[in-house]
Design an enzyme around this catalytic site. Structure first.
Site, PDB file in Angstrom:
ATOM      1  CE  LYS A   2     -11.716   2.254   1.268  1.00 47.39           C
ATOM      2  NZ  LYS A   2     -12.305   2.574  -0.023  1.00 47.39           N
ATOM      3  CG  HIS A  33      11.795  29.430  12.446  1.00 46.64           C
ATOM      4  ND1 HIS A  33      12.612  30.394  13.000  1.00 46.64           N
ATOM      5  CD2 HIS A  33      11.609  29.779  11.146  1.00 46.64           C
ATOM      6  CE1 HIS A  33      12.880  31.307  12.066  1.00 46.64           C
ATOM      7  NE2 HIS A  33      12.289  30.952  10.945  1.00 46.64           N
ATOM      8  CE  LYS A  42     -11.678   3.170  -8.807  1.00 47.90           C
ATOM      9  NZ  LYS A  42     -10.253   2.866  -8.922  1.00 47.90           N
ATOM     10  CD  GLU A  91     -13.816   6.276   6.813  1.00 50.97           C
ATOM     11  OE1 GLU A  91     -14.369   5.624   5.888  1.00 50.97           O
ATOM     12  OE2 GLU A  91     -12.763   5.914   7.356  1.00 50.97           O
ATOM     13  N   GLY A 108      -7.615   5.843  -6.770  1.00 48.32           N
ATOM     14  CA  GLY A 108      -8.063   6.949  -5.918  1.00 48.32           C
ATOM     15  C   GLY A 108      -7.017   8.040  -5.778  1.00 48.32           C
ATOM     16  NE  ARG A 109      -1.678   4.718  -4.477  1.00 48.25           N
ATOM     17  CZ  ARG A 109      -2.377   3.594  -4.427  1.00 48.25           C
ATOM     18  NH1 ARG A 109      -3.611   3.612  -3.980  1.00 48.25           N
ATOM     19  NH2 ARG A 109      -1.861   2.444  -4.838  1.00 48.25           N
ATOM     20  CD  GLU A 133      -3.823   4.351  -0.698  1.00 51.52           C
ATOM     21  OE1 GLU A 133      -3.945   5.583  -0.676  1.00 51.52           O
ATOM     22  OE2 GLU A 133      -4.791   3.586  -0.770  1.00 51.52           O
TER      23      GLU A 133
HETATM   24  C1  G6Q Z   1      -6.656   5.533  -2.926  1.00 49.65           C
HETATM   25  C2  G6Q Z   1      -7.215   4.642  -1.922  1.00 49.65           C
HETATM   26  C3  G6Q Z   1      -8.126   5.280  -0.901  1.00 49.65           C
HETATM   27  C4  G6Q Z   1      -9.497   5.682  -1.452  1.00 49.65           C
HETATM   28  C5  G6Q Z   1     -10.414   6.020  -0.297  1.00 49.65           C
HETATM   29  C6  G6Q Z   1     -11.787   6.463  -0.743  1.00 49.65           C
HETATM   30  O1  G6Q Z   1      -5.875   5.208  -3.791  1.00 49.65           O
HETATM   31  O2  G6Q Z   1      -7.781   3.537  -2.498  1.00 49.65           O
HETATM   32  O3  G6Q Z   1      -7.532   6.399  -0.296  1.00 49.65           O
HETATM   33  O4  G6Q Z   1      -9.375   6.752  -2.327  1.00 49.65           O
HETATM   34  O5  G6Q Z   1     -10.513   4.928   0.559  1.00 49.65           O
HETATM   35  O6  G6Q Z   1     -12.406   5.483  -1.523  1.00 49.65           O
HETATM   36  P1  G6Q Z   1     -13.706   5.816  -2.325  1.00 49.65           P
HETATM   37  O7  G6Q Z   1     -13.400   6.852  -3.328  1.00 49.65           O
HETATM   38  O8  G6Q Z   1     -14.157   4.524  -2.944  1.00 49.65           O
HETATM   39  O9  G6Q Z   1     -14.724   6.328  -1.325  1.00 49.65           O
END
Ligand code: G6Q
Length: 549
Positions: A505, A385, A206, A212, A268-269, A354
């Protein structure tokens, strides 16, 4: 908003809990022969049996009164209306617009966002058709056979889960891989047997600034260029981006013509049904992707319009409040009896924790009650199990969501019956257990009887669908999204920010140069952190450290 704990609705529930806590599920079932069919509800193709919960009609009435008093319905309508209910980020929360049908109107800042959503979907569909038909050619002229999605958190967990869940519908002659961890092992393992000339990378971020993802995207570019003779023009054929940040995408070297956008009102989620789901569309095709969106939308409509007593997400959210805040349960186990849903609990961990892992209310005051239960789980029957032991006979109360389907996606329907028999039997055993009399009747010696007794009274929800389709998956995800919403609204917290994740982050930024600099850094952390940094530096470069003394 006024105090939750001292509100008359909360107080009434607390009094009611004191009268009910000694009652068993067995007593509740004995008192009402219709309970198992009465306490059920259906919506968007999902059947919910919530009869095996420690509730009476009065509990449900009081929980619904609480929902009204806490403004859950007004807040729900504000979300669907595009109001900026993510107050700490001053953003609208409109994942529901991602699945709004063409022609619906949802206005944010004076602009109808639905046409833009469909414009992106149409571009995704055109692109994905081209790739699937072999018309999108790589640098050497070969068709794309491998798709590697790079992202993390909300830009990864949904796509991975959806790919696994919908594998049955996916193109089996194509390979799909996902890279998220900055651990280089993730990159190396995902690419080791792929040929760059047949590989397409989707960089999903986003913000397009996440350490990463950007690190892995650069590694991917290097890997590609090395195999394709170092020709920079190859990047355009092998990389596309999904982001809200065109400037950073361009800086990375991806042509913005190959970028699929989304908007700041998609968290994001909550983004697996936006362009972040491009890998899903490439795997299952644009028609099936639209079926998934229709499933999401069907559950949105259900949540928006169904009366409280039959409203699935509302009921599940309220039951979660009941156990978390009155019974003091700390977790919820999610147990899909569907191997394809093996990544669903991991996906839900982010969605639920989250969103509702928050310690202050919207007005900045410390919350008065526990928020955000811990969600966890594994597919059945495997979990039976291992950790089910603790659910059956441990000392903690663990409400469980069982998820199953009437039909298998395989032709081995008899074996599917075994799977479902296990699901049903587990919910029965958890509710009613095994009494000392039953254990004795099996000829158990007296000293062993207490060990073999299961107290029962362990609450469960059972969710059933006809079969796992893209539509069902959409409905299931939306069900949990809105259950999370319901809980957050009761607690009056912001379910749509993630300041703790933002902190994470930034944290490593200071330590990175301290590990990597050739000059010995001046360290001003605590003694543990300083020692760990020095130890790592010594391990990596023993000669230099000896010279430095
Ligand atoms: C989701 C969070 C988090 C995010 C990641 C990746 O709700 O904010 O999990 O999606 O940190 O972020 P970017 O999409 O900006 O790389």
């Amino acid at each position: 908003m006024s105090s939750l704990r001292s509100s008359p609705e909360w107080q009434a529930l607390a009094r009611h809990w004191r009268t009910l806590r000694g009652t068993t599920l067995k007593q509740l079932f004995d008192a009402d022969a219709q309970r198992g069919t009465r306490l059920t509800a259906e919506g968007a193709g999902l059947y919910l049996d919530y009869s095996k919960n420690l509730v009476t009609g009065e509990t449900l009435r009081l929980l619904q009164k609480l929902a009204t008093a806490r403004g859950v319905f007004a807040r729900r309508d504000a979300m669907f209306h595009g109001d900026k209910i993510n107050e700490t980020e001053r953003r609208a929360v409109l994942h529901v617009a991602l699945r709004a049908p063409r022609g619906e109107r949802i206005v944010v800042d004076g602009k109808d966002v639905v046409p833009e959503v469909h414009a992106v979907l149409d571009r995704m569909a055109a692109f994905s058709d081209k790739v699937r038909l072999g018309e999108w050619r790589g640098h050497s002229g070969k068709a794309i056979r491998n798709v590697v999605s790079i992202g993390i958190g909300g830009s990864d967990l949904g796509p991975v889960m959806a790919y696994e869940a919908l594998k049955h519908y996916s193109r089996r002659d194509m390979t799909f891989r996902f890279i998220s961890n900055v651990d280089p092992v993730d990159f190396v393992e995902a690419t080791r047997d792929l040929a760059a000339e047949e590989t397409l990378f989707i960089v999903c971020s986003k913000t397009f600034t996440t350490l990463e993802t950007l690190t892995n995207a650069h590694a991917a570019r290097g890997w590609c260029l090395q195999q394709l003779g170092g020709n920079e023009t190859a990047v355009a054929k092998h990389f596309v981006a999904v982001s809200t940040n065109a400037a950073e995408v361009e800086k990375f070297g991806i042509d913005t013509a190959n970028m699929f956008g989304f908007w700041d009102w998609v968290g994001g989620r909550y983004s697996m049904d936006s362009a972040i789901g491009l890998s899903t569309m490439l795997a299952i095709g644009s028609e099936a992707f639209r079926d998934m969106l229709a499933g999401f939308h069907a559950m949105d409509e259900h949540f928006k319009t169904t009366p409280a007593e039959r409203n699935l997400p509302l009921l599940m959210g309220l039951l979660s409040i009941w156990y978390n805040d009155f019974f003091g349960a700390q977790t919820v186990a999610v147990l899909p009896y569907a191997q394809y849903l093996k990544r669903f609990p991991a996906y839900l961990q982010q969605l639920t924790m989250e969103s509702n892992g928050k310690h202050v209310t919207l007005d900045g005051r410390h919350v008065e009650v526990a928020t955000g239960p811990i969600y966890w789980g594994e597919p059945g029957t495997n979990g039976q199990h291992s950790f089910y032991q603790l659910i059956h006979q441990g000392t903690r109360l663990i409400p469980c969501d069982f998820i199953g389907f009437d039909h298998s996606l395989t032709s081995m329907d008899g074996q599917h019956g075994l799977l479902m028999a296990n699901l049903i039997a587990q919910t029965e055993a958890l509710a009613f257990g095994k009494t000392p009399a039953q254990v004795r009747a099996e000829g158990t010696p007296e000293w062993l009887v207490p060990h073999r007794v299961c107290e029962g009274n362990r609450p469960t929800n059972t969710l059933m669908g006809e079969r796992l389709t893209p539509h069902t998956l959409g409905a299931l995800v939306a069900l949990y999204e809105h259950s999370v919403f319901t809980q957050g609204a009761i607690w009056n917290i912001d379910s749509f920010d993630q300041w703790g994740v933002e902190l994470g982050k930034q944290l490593a930024q200071k330590v990175i140069p301290q590990l990597q600099d050739s000059q010995e850094p001046k360290l001003e952390h605590d003694s543990s952190t300083n020692a760990l940094i020095r130890r790592y530096r010594r391990a990596r470069n023993p000669t230099a450290q000896r010279t430095l003394g």
